[in-house]
Design an enzyme around this catalytic site. Structure first.
Site, PDB file in Angstrom:
ATOM      1  CE  LYS A 130      -4.417   0.924   0.027  1.00 16.15           C
ATOM      2  NZ  LYS A 130      -5.529   0.057  -0.419  1.00 16.15           N
ATOM      3  CG  ASP A 170      -7.330   3.056  -0.925  1.00 12.35           C
ATOM      4  OD1 ASP A 170      -7.792   1.914  -0.937  1.00 12.35           O
ATOM      5  OD2 ASP A 170      -7.433   3.798   0.071  1.00 12.35           O
TER       6      ASP A 170
END
Ligand code: NDP
Ligand code: 2IT
Length: 451
Positions: A130, A170
């Site tokens: 991430k 995201d």
């Protein structure tokens, strides 16, 4: 849990917290997994000897960097960039990039940790990562967003690649940002490859990637409902968020016959007792994606709706809740309100939207409850399908992608049933997802030796 296993969990967590101080979201995500997989680990002592769980909870690499850029007034701005490369046991690192003012190392690590298990569940060969920044895109011009993305990618490009690490979107990172990031990557590396997913359809993107998380969530929820002979038809549904995941979750739920009565953003929520329809959905898509406006405007446009500033939707009576905004958006009191309001199914579109206390309420009341790492995996799964298409230099039809997405969500559901079905027949999807993901990642790590 027996005494030995409890001791293992307690020891593991106290070491983890001492090694990673001040990272509550990371502790929360790890604790949930460790509590579920500890009986499995203590039953197979080689997993303990090889310290597999300790290794899974230690990122393979953490990159933090300065992101300098200039705003439209000519003022210098400094943000912090991150990429947490958590685990590459089953494939290249893969996971989204988040631009939000709240981004910090704890949030990046929890998301990368969750991603490792989620990606394992997709059945596709992708490791977990991430990234992101504390850059706040709200109120920024297109030119400012572009300059920020270019500066961010100028550093990130040296750490990623189509066989190394493949970022995607995201919160705060959608088609516009992926475009600017891709453009800068291509310019600096002089290569046109599938290093990012969520690309535009004209330049390597996959059909249905924008829809995939929300659609996949509804496909997964359909399977959960079917275990009790239920469906979306005529059910009242609460959706939180109004971004990418929320929009397509609402759209699919409506197309399956549900009445979606709420949407939200960080300022409040709208309640429309008449339910969303095609016209109202089109308004929300235009409001959020083109005008980048606030959900409060919906209530001015449609008099059937009321706007509640500073509140979350969970006190509205419903059958099904689809949290699609952010982490820890359902706390214990919210979970109690959902149960009191008749909710019998909670399927997570966001990552870790329910606190551990809220999850305990759902499980204690035997709700159909799925964690994000299972039910929102359709997004990254379709990113995996985008990577396949890029490697083959081919493009599949929307029908082909949709069919594969449905199959993947169904396989994830089957894995949850396999490892999460309790003696009384109740399915604990949290346990099922955590054990299934762990078995795959741990097995690959054992095979590959001490690396
Ligand atoms: P978007 O940026 O498109 O939308 C996010 C939405 O959530 C916005 O409505 C935003 O409101 C709201 N939101 C964000 N932060 C907060 C907060 N702190 N409190 C209340 N509301 C908030 O993001 P996505 O739709 O892509 O992501 C939503 C969730 O889904 C995240 O948890 C993400 O990690 C997860 N997810 C995303 C996937 C994807 O493919 N995009 C895949 C799998 C999971 P506001 O406009 O006010 O900020
Ligand atoms: O949380 C997630 O799974 C995402 N943001 C999507 C990641 C991806 O690589 O598509």
């Amino acid at each position: 849990m027996d005494k030995f296993t409890q001791k293992y969990v307690d020891g593991f967590m106290s070491d983890l917290i001492a090694r990673n101080p001040g990272e509550p979201e990371f502790h929360q995500a790890v604790r949930e997994v460790v509590e579920n997989v500890a009986p499995y680990i203590t039953a197979y002592p080689h997993l303990m000897d090889l310290k597999i769980m300790e290794r899974i909870a230690e990122p393979e690499r953490v990159i933090m960097f300065r992101v300098p850029w200039m705003d439209d007034r000519g003022v210098v701005q400094i943000n912090r960039g991150y990429r947490v490369q958590m685990n590459s046991a089953i494939g290249p690192y893969k996971g989204g990039i988040r631009f939000h003012a709240s981004v910090n190392l704890s949030i990046m690590k929890f998301l990368a940790f969750e991603q490792t298990f989620k990606n394992a569940l997709t059945t596709l060969p992708m490791g977990g990562a991430k990234g992101g920044s504390d850059f706040n895109p709200r109120g920024k011009s297109d030119a400012e967003v572009m300059r920020f993305c270019q500066s961010f990618m100028t550093e990130l490009q040296r750490h990623i690649g189509q066989d190394t690490d493949v970022p995607a979107g995201d919160i705060g990172v959608g088609g516009r940002e992926i475009g600017y990031l891709f453009g800068q990557y291509k310019r600096l590396r002089d290569e046109f490859t599938g290093t990012l997913t969520g690309k535009g359809l004209a330049w390597g993107g996959s059909l249905l990637r924008p829809e995939a998380t929300g659609y996949g969530l509804c496909y997964f929820a359909e399977q959960m409902l079917a275990t009790r002979g239920e469906s979306f038809k005529d059910k009242t549904v609460l959706v939180s968020g109004a971004g990418n995941v929320a929009q397509y979750a609402a759209k699919k739920a409506v197309s399956l016959g549900a009445k979606v009565v709420t949407m939200s953003d960080s300022d409040g929520f709208i309640h429309d007792p008449e339910g969303l329809n095609e016209e109202k959905l089109a308004y929300i898509f235009e409001l959020k994606n083109i005008r980048r406006g606030r959900i409060s405007e919906y209530a001015s446009r449609f008099p059937s709706a009321k706007y509640y500033p500073g509140e979350r939707p969970w006190r509205i009576p419903c059958d099904i809740a689809l949290p699609c905004a952010t982490q820890n958006e359902i706390e214990k009191a919210d979970a109690e309100k959902l149960v009191a309001g008749g909710c019998f199914c909670v399927a997570e579109g966001a990552n870790m939207p329910s606190t551990p206390e809220a999850i305990a309420i759902f499980l204690g009341n035997k709700l159909l409850y799925s964690p994000g790492k299972a039910s929102n995996a359709g997004g990254v799964a379709t990113s995996g399908l985008e990577m396949s298409q890029n490697s083959m230099r081919r493009k599949w039809t929307a029908e082909e992608v949709d069919e594969q997405l449905r199959r993947i969500m169904s396989d994830i559901h089957a894995a949850c049933l396999k490892y999460g079905t309790c003696e009384d027949g109740y399915v604990n999807y949290v346990k099922g997802a955590n054990i299934a993901g762990f078995i795959k990642v741990a097995g690959a790590m054992v095979d590959q030796g001490l690396v």
